[in-house]
Design a protein around this motif. Structure first.
Motif, short mmCIF file in Angstrom:
data_model
loop_
_atom_site.label_atom_id
_atom_site.label_comp_id
_atom_site.label_asym_id
_atom_site.label_seq_id
_atom_site.Cartn_x
_atom_site.Cartn_y
_atom_site.Cartn_z
N ILE A 164 0.83 -1.20 0.00
CA ILE A 164 0.00 0.00 0.00
C ILE A 164 0.87 1.25 0.00
O ILE A 164 0.58 2.23 -0.72
N SER A 165 1.95 1.24 0.76
CA SER A 165 2.85 2.39 0.80
C SER A 165 3.43 2.68 -0.58
O SER A 165 3.50 3.85 -1.01
N LEU A 166 3.84 1.64 -1.28
CA LEU A 166 4.41 1.83 -2.62
C LEU A 166 3.37 2.38 -3.59
O LEU A 166 3.64 3.33 -4.34
N VAL A 167 2.17 1.82 -3.56
CA VAL A 167 1.14 2.25 -4.52
C VAL A 167 0.72 3.69 -4.24
O VAL A 167 0.45 4.46 -5.17
N ARG A 168 0.66 4.09 -2.97
CA ARG A 168 0.34 5.49 -2.66
C ARG A 168 1.43 6.44 -3.19
O ARG A 168 1.14 7.52 -3.69
N ARG A 169 2.65 6.00 -3.09
CA ARG A 169 3.75 6.82 -3.61
C ARG A 169 3.66 6.90 -5.15
O ARG A 169 3.93 7.95 -5.73
N ILE A 170 3.29 5.80 -5.77
CA ILE A 170 3.09 5.79 -7.23
C ILE A 170 1.97 6.74 -7.62
O ILE A 170 2.08 7.51 -8.58
N GLU A 171 0.87 6.72 -6.85
CA GLU A 171 -0.27 7.59 -7.15
C GLU A 171 0.15 9.06 -7.13
O GLU A 171 -0.31 9.86 -7.96
N GLU A 172 1.03 9.43 -6.23
CA GLU A 172 1.45 10.83 -6.10
C GLU A 172 2.26 11.33 -7.29
O GLU A 172 2.42 12.54 -7.47
N THR A 173 2.76 10.42 -8.11
CA THR A 173 3.52 10.85 -9.29
C THR A 173 2.61 11.39 -10.39
O THR A 173 3.09 12.01 -11.33
N GLY A 174 1.31 11.12 -10.28
CA GLY A 174 0.38 11.61 -11.28
C GLY A 174 0.00 10.60 -12.34
O GLY A 174 -0.60 10.97 -13.37
N VAL A 175 0.30 9.32 -12.12
CA VAL A 175 -0.07 8.30 -13.12
C VAL A 175 -1.58 8.18 -13.21
O VAL A 175 -2.32 8.51 -12.28
#
Length: 505
Positions: free
Chosen positions: A164-175
């Motif tokens: 979950i931590s990784l996916v939230r960080r991915i979401e913040e990149t704007g994908v």
């Protein structure tokens, strides 16, 4: 997302699959109802070396490597629904590739889930999962650098909290979306899918989550897709092996008989001159446990698309397709402007085809170019040859005085390709090339031009031997260019099938 851009909510997608996700399979999946199709993972280092070519014969856009291999082929039909997946571990190189393809695809995806060594050994695929900083750098570079949506595909991490931590960080990149394969990078299809991880991820982020990995146990028919979506809580579903085995899994009218699916796939492979070994591989994946059947053995023995068409009774379709493609080639070549000079990088090019009948039997453009270079006290011309894999045609580049010349038209033999390159060089230089009716330039001595020597009879015999050899070479090259198709084959009568979709030009 901006209006007109691809939506990743409530879609069913053909997953990226190495050696499977080429143009014929992608078009087949769209025919049967897939909303989105991914190409196979393509490595950024190889793609960055490609140049974009509009293939007017096939009506495709090809990304061609320096060795003339087509690394990625697409067409107008899939333009707004094909996602280009790349393997990368470098933000700058990723952006270079994304900008190369962005006008021809609907979105760009970064592979962060492939556990195979060819991907992970370069720090790509699942190897990125242990480097969140690099993941963030790559995705931010792409999101801010291209005009189309950017997505990524991951595998789950050992703990739910890490995932979950990784996916939230991915979401913040704007994908625009993230696809989640519900297995650890060490796990394989035989291991159970962790639907609870996908479900937790879907709840933790606001961007669409695409569930992947359910082909073996959870998705066998079209009716199972919605159940898989609900079980994972995902917005969308991505199918790999279930689609590879029978692409009609995307159809709410299916499943269709495997014979029909394979024939429809093979028609696309023939229509777009797909590499025969790739075509054969995909057909064998569809056959699965029937690969040792009489049909399977015939498919395995085939070396060309022509031979594969014989296995499925599609000889007439193959013949008509080849005739139509050749007619297009002829029309394009006849409509070209042979004297128009176009620079391709540092290479001077013209659309020139070598016509042997336009020159005396014992005179060639190569001979004139060699004599001219000697007269000018230059090093003799050097020829480089490449062969195109799809039809085994040849193209030559000649270098003279550190300048390069090439015909844009492909020839059926190495000899003719070199002659065409020599013609381009001579025309750019304004030097005679020895055609019939051309005023004597004095470049080639009278003895050579008239073919007269003291041993006239001996030369005549030698000329006949060379002519025969030329004819044999041209015949052999012509056979090679036809991909091994036997022109004398007579296709059997095929029964008409009702309700079949026709693949047309």
């Amino acid at each position: 997302m901006a209006a007109g851009r691809l939506s990743f909510s409530n879609i069913t997608a053909l997953a990226p699959m190495v050696r499977v996700g080429t143009l014929p399979m992608r078009l087949l999946a769209l025919d049967y109802g897939a909303d989105v199709v991914y190409c196979e993972e393509l490595i950024d280092i190889k793609m960055a070396q490609c140049h974009r070519v509009v293939n007017e014969v096939l009506e495709t856009v090809d990304f061609v490597a320096p060795d003339e291999r087509v690394m990625f082929r697409t067409c107008e039909r899939e333009k707004d629904r094909v996602i280009f997946q790349m393997g990368t571990a470098d933000p700058d190189r990723a952006l270079t590739v994304a900008r190369l393809v962005e006008k021809d695809v609907a979105a760009v995806d970064v592979n962060m889930g492939c556990p195979k060594e060819y991907s992970t050994k370069g720090g790509m695929g699942a190897a990125l999962l242990s480097d969140p900083d690099k993941i963030e750098a790559i995705l931010k570079k792409l999101v801010t650098g291209v005009s189309i949506p950017v997505t990524c595909k991951i595998r789950i991490l050992p703990s739910l909290e890490e995932t979950i931590s990784l996916v939230r960080r991915i979401e913040e990149t704007g994908v625009a979306a993230v696809a989640v394969h519900g297995r650890l990078k060490e796990e394989r299809p035989r291991h159970p899918l962790h639907c609870d991880y996908i479900q937790a991820v879907a709840r933790a982020v606001s961007i669409p989550v695409i569930a992947n990995g359910g082909s073996l146990d959870l998705v066998k028919t079209n009716g199972d897709i919605e159940e898989f979506r609900r079980a994972t809580g995902a917005s969308s579903v991505m199918l790999a092996r279930a689609a590879m085995w029978n692409a009609s899994v995307f159809s709410d009218q299916g499943p269709f008989p495997l014979e029909r699916v394979m024939e429809d796939y093979l028609k696309y492979a023939i229509r777009y001159t797909n590499h025969a070994f790739n075509t054969k591989y995909c057909l064998c994946q569809m056959l699965r446990d029937k690969v040792e059947s009489p049909l399977g053995k015939q498919v395995q023995a085939a070396q060309t698309n022509a031979e594969l068409s014989e296995a499925y009774g599609l000889q007439e379709f193959y013949r008509l397709t080849q005739e139509r493609l050749q007619a297009r080639r002829d029309a394009l070549q006849s409509g070209s402007q042979p004297d128009r000079l176009v620079m391709d990088g540092d290479v001077a090019t013209m659309a020139v085809k070598f016509e042997r009948r336009e020159y005396p039997p014992h005179i060639t453009p190569k001979m004139f170019l060699l004599e001219w270079s000697r007269k000018e006290k230059l090093e003799q011309p050097q020829y480089e040859m490449v062969q195109r894999s799809q039809d085994r045609a040849f193209q030559s580049t000649v270098t003279l005085a550190e300048k390069r010349y090439r015909s844009t038209l492909w020839e059926k033999s190495k000899k003719f390709a070199e002659q065409a390159a020599a013609v381009v060089c001579l025309r750019v230089l304004g030097v005679p090339e020895g055609r019939i009716g051309e005023e004597d330039s004095g470049l080639v001595c009278k003895r050579k031009r008239e073919g007269k020597t003291n041993g006239a009879a001996e030369e005549e015999a030698s000329k006949k031997r060379h002519t025969a050899a030329d004819l044999r070479q041209e015949t052999d090259s012509s056979k090679a260019g036809n991909g091994g198709r036997h022109a004398a084959d007579t296709p059997p009568e095929q029964p008409q099938r009702s309700g079949r979709a026709r693949i047309s030009f």
